[in-house]
Write an enzyme that holds these catalytic residues in place. Structure first.
Site, PDB file in Angstrom:
ATOM      1  N   HIS A   1      36.604  33.337  69.027  1.00  0.00           N
ATOM      2  CA  HIS A   1      35.438  34.177  69.308  1.00  0.00           C
ATOM      3  C   HIS A   1      35.026  34.851  67.995  1.00  0.00           C
ATOM      4  O   HIS A   1      35.816  35.570  67.381  1.00  0.00           O
ATOM      5  CB  HIS A   1      35.771  35.228  70.377  1.00  0.00           C
ATOM      6  CG  HIS A   1      34.592  36.042  70.794  1.00  0.00           C
ATOM      7  ND1 HIS A   1      33.666  35.621  71.728  1.00  0.00           N
ATOM      8  CD2 HIS A   1      34.173  37.272  70.397  1.00  0.00           C
ATOM      9  CE1 HIS A   1      32.730  36.537  71.896  1.00  0.00           C
ATOM     10  NE2 HIS A   1      33.014  37.559  71.096  1.00  0.00           N
TER      11      HIS A   1
ATOM     12  N   MET B   1      25.211  39.354  67.661  1.00  0.00           N
ATOM     13  CA  MET B   1      24.727  40.705  67.953  1.00  0.00           C
ATOM     14  C   MET B   1      23.688  41.040  66.892  1.00  0.00           C
ATOM     15  O   MET B   1      23.905  41.904  66.024  1.00  0.00           O
ATOM     16  CB  MET B   1      25.898  41.693  67.952  1.00  0.00           C
ATOM     17  CG  MET B   1      26.752  41.581  69.205  1.00  0.00           C
ATOM     18  SD  MET B   1      28.388  42.317  69.017  1.00  0.00           S
ATOM     19  CE  MET B   1      29.268  40.927  68.334  1.00  0.00           C
TER      20      MET B   1
ATOM     21  N   ASP C   1      34.007  40.435  77.549  1.00  0.00           N
ATOM     22  CA  ASP C   1      34.212  40.773  76.136  1.00  0.00           C
ATOM     23  C   ASP C   1      34.295  42.285  75.950  1.00  0.00           C
ATOM     24  O   ASP C   1      33.311  42.996  76.131  1.00  0.00           O
ATOM     25  CB  ASP C   1      33.042  40.189  75.325  1.00  0.00           C
ATOM     26  CG  ASP C   1      33.239  40.357  73.825  1.00  0.00           C
ATOM     27  OD1 ASP C   1      34.291  40.849  73.405  1.00  0.00           O
ATOM     28  OD2 ASP C   1      32.307  39.976  73.081  1.00  0.00           O
TER      29      ASP C   1
ATOM     30  N   HIS D   1      29.192  34.845  68.875  1.00  0.00           N
ATOM     31  CA  HIS D   1      28.519  35.910  69.614  1.00  0.00           C
ATOM     32  C   HIS D   1      27.575  36.628  68.650  1.00  0.00           C
ATOM     33  O   HIS D   1      28.028  37.388  67.792  1.00  0.00           O
ATOM     34  CB  HIS D   1      29.609  36.857  70.164  1.00  0.00           C
ATOM     35  CG  HIS D   1      29.092  38.048  70.889  1.00  0.00           C
ATOM     36  ND1 HIS D   1      29.916  39.109  71.270  1.00  0.00           N
ATOM     37  CD2 HIS D   1      27.853  38.386  71.332  1.00  0.00           C
ATOM     38  CE1 HIS D   1      29.205  40.024  71.897  1.00  0.00           C
ATOM     39  NE2 HIS D   1      27.948  39.616  71.939  1.00  0.00           N
TER      40      HIS D   1
ATOM     41  N   ASP E   1      32.313  37.246  66.066  1.00  0.00           N
ATOM     42  CA  ASP E   1      31.316  38.294  66.299  1.00  0.00           C
ATOM     43  C   ASP E   1      30.445  38.508  65.070  1.00  0.00           C
ATOM     44  O   ASP E   1      30.921  39.005  64.049  1.00  0.00           O
ATOM     45  CB  ASP E   1      32.028  39.607  66.643  1.00  0.00           C
ATOM     46  CG  ASP E   1      32.690  39.546  68.002  1.00  0.00           C
ATOM     47  OD1 ASP E   1      31.972  39.366  69.000  1.00  0.00           O
ATOM     48  OD2 ASP E   1      33.929  39.673  68.068  1.00  0.00           O
TER      49      ASP E   1
ATOM     50  N   MET F   1      29.437  42.129  78.569  1.00  0.00           N
ATOM     51  CA  MET F   1      30.061  43.088  77.655  1.00  0.00           C
ATOM     52  C   MET F   1      30.711  44.193  78.487  1.00  0.00           C
ATOM     53  O   MET F   1      30.045  44.870  79.268  1.00  0.00           O
ATOM     54  CB  MET F   1      29.012  43.699  76.712  1.00  0.00           C
ATOM     55  CG  MET F   1      28.439  42.741  75.686  1.00  0.00           C
ATOM     56  SD  MET F   1      29.666  41.878  74.681  1.00  0.00           S
ATOM     57  CE  MET F   1      30.591  43.237  73.962  1.00  0.00           C
TER      58      MET F   1
ATOM     59  N   SER G   1      39.302  37.322  69.431  1.00  0.00           N
ATOM     60  CA  SER G   1      38.188  37.739  68.582  1.00  0.00           C
ATOM     61  C   SER G   1      38.692  38.023  67.172  1.00  0.00           C
ATOM     62  O   SER G   1      39.508  38.919  66.959  1.00  0.00           O
ATOM     63  CB  SER G   1      37.516  38.988  69.141  1.00  0.00           C
ATOM     64  OG  SER G   1      36.624  39.496  68.168  1.00  0.00           O
TER      65      SER G   1
ATOM     66  N   MET H   1      27.298  40.474  63.414  1.00  0.00           N
ATOM     67  CA  MET H   1      26.536  41.730  63.611  1.00  0.00           C
ATOM     68  C   MET H   1      25.580  41.941  62.441  1.00  0.00           C
ATOM     69  O   MET H   1      25.896  41.552  61.309  1.00  0.00           O
ATOM     70  CB  MET H   1      27.498  42.913  63.665  1.00  0.00           C
ATOM     71  CG  MET H   1      28.561  42.776  64.726  1.00  0.00           C
ATOM     72  SD  MET H   1      29.610  44.231  64.763  1.00  0.00           S
ATOM     73  CE  MET H   1      30.872  43.653  65.897  1.00  0.00           C
TER      74      MET H   1
END
Ligand code: DX5
Ligand code: ZN
Length: 220
Positions: A34, A69, A176, A67, A36, A138, A9, A38
């Site tokens: 990966h 979020m 994750d 991913h 992330d 998660m 990540s 947000m």
């Protein structure tokens, strides 16, 4: 053969040296990136978004596992596809029309992922198993790297593995949060296919060795 992949990540990487993190992933034993994303609404934190992913894409050959979020993720499916996402994961808790979202991701040529917060039972996926390519469990509450692994994830993982096997689904199970050499072997043995690791890779003196250490745990 059961896929057993490592997805470092980038959230834990040095954002001032992302090109170095890309080079490291390229030359290491890692399988996926990966990434992330947000929005400060779905999770109480902000990270990076489309322009950063787009800038990294030419530096990489390995798949981008994005991913999301964020709330109403369907607003951005096409933009993330153009930016270079290969796997696009939405949160079940942020998707009013999850089935439609998963179909939409596949129609754009990406693998469709769904992530579940720690409080969401895996049974909530029972009606979308054939629409999903990756299920991300998660194992921390999303929003931050470096948190402790929630042990109950193992029960969810075993239940989900049973559900997928019974449905003869080829979907991959991704774990994750709080993953590292201390629990990687047990997670793979319980049926995980993709392990995400942020701090356990980038907050160590030799990230490429940390990736290798997790990969070496494949065996017996
Ligand atoms: C958390 C993110 C994770 C995070 C994992 O919201 O989804 O991908 O980067 O970090 P570690 O491996 O440090 O728990
Ligand atoms: Zn993540």
């Amino acid at each position: 053969m059961t896929p057993r992949l490592i997805a470092p990540s980038l959230l834990s990487a040095d954002f001032a040296r992302l090109h170095e993190a890309c080079a490291l992933i390229e030359s290491s034993a890692a399988d996926w990136y990966h990434l992330d994303v947000m929005d400060g609404v779905f999770v109480p934190n902000l990270s990076f978004g489309l322009p950063v992913i787009e800038a990294m894409k030419p530096l990489s050959t390995k798949p981008f596992d994005v991913h999301l979020m964020i709330v109403q993720p369907e607003r951005y499916f096409e933009a993330f596809q153009k930016a270079g996402a290969d796997v696009l994961t939405v949160h079940l808790e942020a998707s009013t029309h999850l089935h439609r979202s998963l179909q939409g991701i596949r129609e754009l040529g990406m693998k469709a992922g769904v992530a579940l917060n720690p409080h969401t039972p895996v049974e909530a996926l029972s009606e979308v198993l054939d629409a999903v390519d990756v299920v991300c469990l998660m194992s921390v509450n999303p929003g931050f790297g470096g948190q402790g692994f929630i042990p109950r994830t193992f029960d969810k993982l075993r239940t989900l593995r049973r559900m997928l096997d019974e449905a003869q689904s080829p979907a991959l199970i991704e774990i994750d949060g709080g993953v590292g050499p201390h629990n990687a072997k047990a997670l793979f043995e319980a049926g995980a296919n993709v392990l995400v690791a942020g701090n356990a890779v980038f907050k160590t003196p030799h990230p490429e060795k940390s990736i290798e250490a997790i990969k070496l745990l494949y065996g017996g």
